[in-house]
Enzyme design. Structure first.
Site, PDB file in Angstrom:
ATOM      1  N   ASP A 129      -5.822  41.628  17.579  1.00  0.00           N
ATOM      2  CA  ASP A 129      -6.097  40.671  16.498  1.00  0.00           C
ATOM      3  C   ASP A 129      -7.555  40.210  16.524  1.00  0.00           C
ATOM      4  O   ASP A 129      -8.168  40.114  17.578  1.00  0.00           O
ATOM      5  CB  ASP A 129      -5.157  39.464  16.640  1.00  0.00           C
TER       6      ASP A 129
ATOM      7  N   LEU B 135       0.036  59.219  29.518  1.00  0.00           N
ATOM      8  CA  LEU B 135       0.169  57.880  28.939  1.00  0.00           C
ATOM      9  C   LEU B 135       1.087  57.968  27.726  1.00  0.00           C
ATOM     10  O   LEU B 135       0.904  58.824  26.867  1.00  0.00           O
ATOM     11  CB  LEU B 135      -1.194  57.338  28.493  1.00  0.00           C
TER      12      LEU B 135
ATOM     13  N   HIS C 223     -12.303  46.412  11.202  1.00  0.00           N
ATOM     14  CA  HIS C 223     -11.207  47.345  11.500  1.00  0.00           C
ATOM     15  C   HIS C 223     -11.752  48.634  12.118  1.00  0.00           C
ATOM     16  O   HIS C 223     -11.159  49.191  13.037  1.00  0.00           O
ATOM     17  CB  HIS C 223     -10.406  47.648  10.232  1.00  0.00           C
TER      18      HIS C 223
HETATM   19  C1  IPE Z   1      -0.518  40.556  13.881  1.00  0.00           C
HETATM   20  O1  IPE Z   1      -1.731  40.040  13.431  1.00  0.00           O
HETATM   21  C2  IPE Z   1      -0.376  41.966  13.424  1.00  0.00           C
HETATM   22  C3  IPE Z   1      -1.308  42.914  14.001  1.00  0.00           C
HETATM   23  C4  IPE Z   1      -2.188  42.664  14.943  1.00  0.00           C
HETATM   24  C5  IPE Z   1      -1.216  44.254  13.484  1.00  0.00           C
HETATM   25  P1  IPE Z   1      -1.843  39.174  12.101  1.00  0.00           P
HETATM   26  O2  IPE Z   1      -3.256  38.790  11.971  1.00  0.00           O
HETATM   27  O3  IPE Z   1      -1.239  39.914  10.966  1.00  0.00           O
HETATM   28  O4  IPE Z   1      -0.920  37.938  12.458  1.00  0.00           O
HETATM   29  P2  IPE Z   1      -0.903  36.453  11.876  1.00  0.00           P
HETATM   30  O5  IPE Z   1      -0.806  36.561  10.389  1.00  0.00           O
HETATM   31  O6  IPE Z   1      -2.191  35.809  12.311  1.00  0.00           O
HETATM   32  O7  IPE Z   1       0.281  35.806  12.526  1.00  0.00           O
HETATM   33  C1  IPE Z   2      -6.084  42.621  13.249  1.00  0.00           C
HETATM   34  O1  IPE Z   2      -7.168  41.912  12.759  1.00  0.00           O
HETATM   35  C2  IPE Z   2      -5.810  43.876  12.460  1.00  0.00           C
HETATM   36  C3  IPE Z   2      -4.625  43.793  11.596  1.00  0.00           C
HETATM   37  C4  IPE Z   2      -3.797  42.810  11.536  1.00  0.00           C
HETATM   38  C5  IPE Z   2      -4.364  44.937  10.733  1.00  0.00           C
HETATM   39  P1  IPE Z   2      -7.045  40.932  11.514  1.00  0.00           P
HETATM   40  O2  IPE Z   2      -7.324  41.721  10.268  1.00  0.00           O
HETATM   41  O3  IPE Z   2      -5.762  40.208  11.531  1.00  0.00           O
HETATM   42  O4  IPE Z   2      -8.261  39.944  11.801  1.00  0.00           O
HETATM   43  P2  IPE Z   2      -8.272  38.367  11.642  1.00  0.00           P
HETATM   44  O5  IPE Z   2      -7.088  37.828  12.364  1.00  0.00           O
HETATM   45  O6  IPE Z   2      -8.239  38.070  10.174  1.00  0.00           O
HETATM   46  O7  IPE Z   2      -9.569  37.959  12.277  1.00  0.00           O
HETATM   47 MG    MG Z   3      -5.165  38.476  12.371  1.00  0.00          MG
END
Ligand code: IPE
Ligand code: IPE
Ligand code: MG
Length: 260
Positions: free
Chosen positions: A38, A149, A55
């Protein structure tokens, strides 16, 4: 000795009953690490870049993490790449993310295969375009004999949907006379989950400072140790992985038993 260690050869399509870990036994290297990757968006925003840049950088962090897991002797790595709720994001970001997935599948699987990585995908793959679905099947097939792995990628994954689908299939098996409700136990129920054959995670790690599971592996996480790191996923590297493992090694796992 790692808790819940299981020789790779023993892992089959049917879940074997795992030996009960010794309460109070010192933890060492986790057999299975699961990661909620995240913070990509915040990493990009801090640099005034579009979210896709975060990303892309996150995909590089994933490469470092796979190498770190192999070097650390972790046998199972599961990563949360896209949740069932992430489809709610703006269409442009969803398109960017699926495009990145398509690119990853086309250009990175060969190297993973050469490095002994076995790929599995969990989640609702029917929501992806047909070419991606074909590449997912091919990646699993081409890496099926690897044992260095076990990398499971959660894509369009949501734990509640997974548990609900399992419950539905249990109900159908009962209706059709293939399953006696009286014999349904945890091990049998796990045969209906998408993680059948995969040991429960010992350690669940989330980056970006958020302290929640966001619908990740809710059944399987029952006794996982949780580690939350403040680093944003694109900045994640071997030192953070080592830090999480060191944190894990200090935990005393009890599984409900009396402390030693
Ligand atoms: C959780 O992250 C999903 C992934 C890392 C793929 P999100 O960014 O979607 O989660 P919330 O919305 O902060 O809970
Ligand atoms: C995690 O990073 C990737 C996915 C959930 C696909 P985020 O896109 O949730 O990044 P933040 O949480 O907005 O910083
Ligand atoms: Mg996120």
């Amino acid at each position: 000795m790692p808790l819940r260690s299981q020789p790779l050869a023993a892992v089959s399509a049917t879940v074997e009953v795992q030996p009960a870990p010794e309460a109070g036994a010192p933890a060492s290297v986790p057999t299975h690490v699961a990661i909620i990757m995240d913070g990509n968006g915040r990493w990009a925003a801090a640099r005034r870049l579009p979210r896709i840049a975060g990303h892309r950088e996150g995909a590089r962090a994933l490469r470092r993490t796979i190498e770190a897991a192999i070097r650390s002797g972790v046998a199972w790595l599961t990563i949360y790449a896209f949740s069932s709720e992430n489809w709610r994001r703006p269409a442009a970001e969803v398109l960017d993310l699926t495009g990145l997935l398509r690119h990853y599948l086309r250009h990175e699987v060969a190297e993973l295969r050469q490095n002994g990585v076995r790929l599995r995908f969990i989640g609702d793959r029917t929501r992806f375009d047909p070419d991606i679905q074909r590449d997912l099947v091919a990646a699993e097939r081409e890496t099926a004999s690897n044992t260095r792995l076990n990398l499971t990628v959660a894509l369009s994954y949501g734990a509640r949907a997974e548990i609900l689908a399992a419950a539905r299939r249990v109900a159908e098996a009962t209706r059709d006379g293939r399953l006696d409700p009286a014999t349904l136990d945890e091990a049998t129920f796990e045969d209906f989950l998408s993680t059948v054959g995969i040991p429960d995670p010992d350690l669940i790690l989330r980056t970006s400072g958020e302290q929640r599971l966001s619908n990740f592996l809710l059944w399987q996480a029952a006794y996982a140790e949780l580690v939350f790191l403040d680093v944003l996923w694109p900045d994640f590297g071997e030192e953070h992985f080592a830090q999480a493992l060191a944190d894990y090694a200090r935990r005393e796992r009890r599984f409900g038993a009396r402390p030693a």
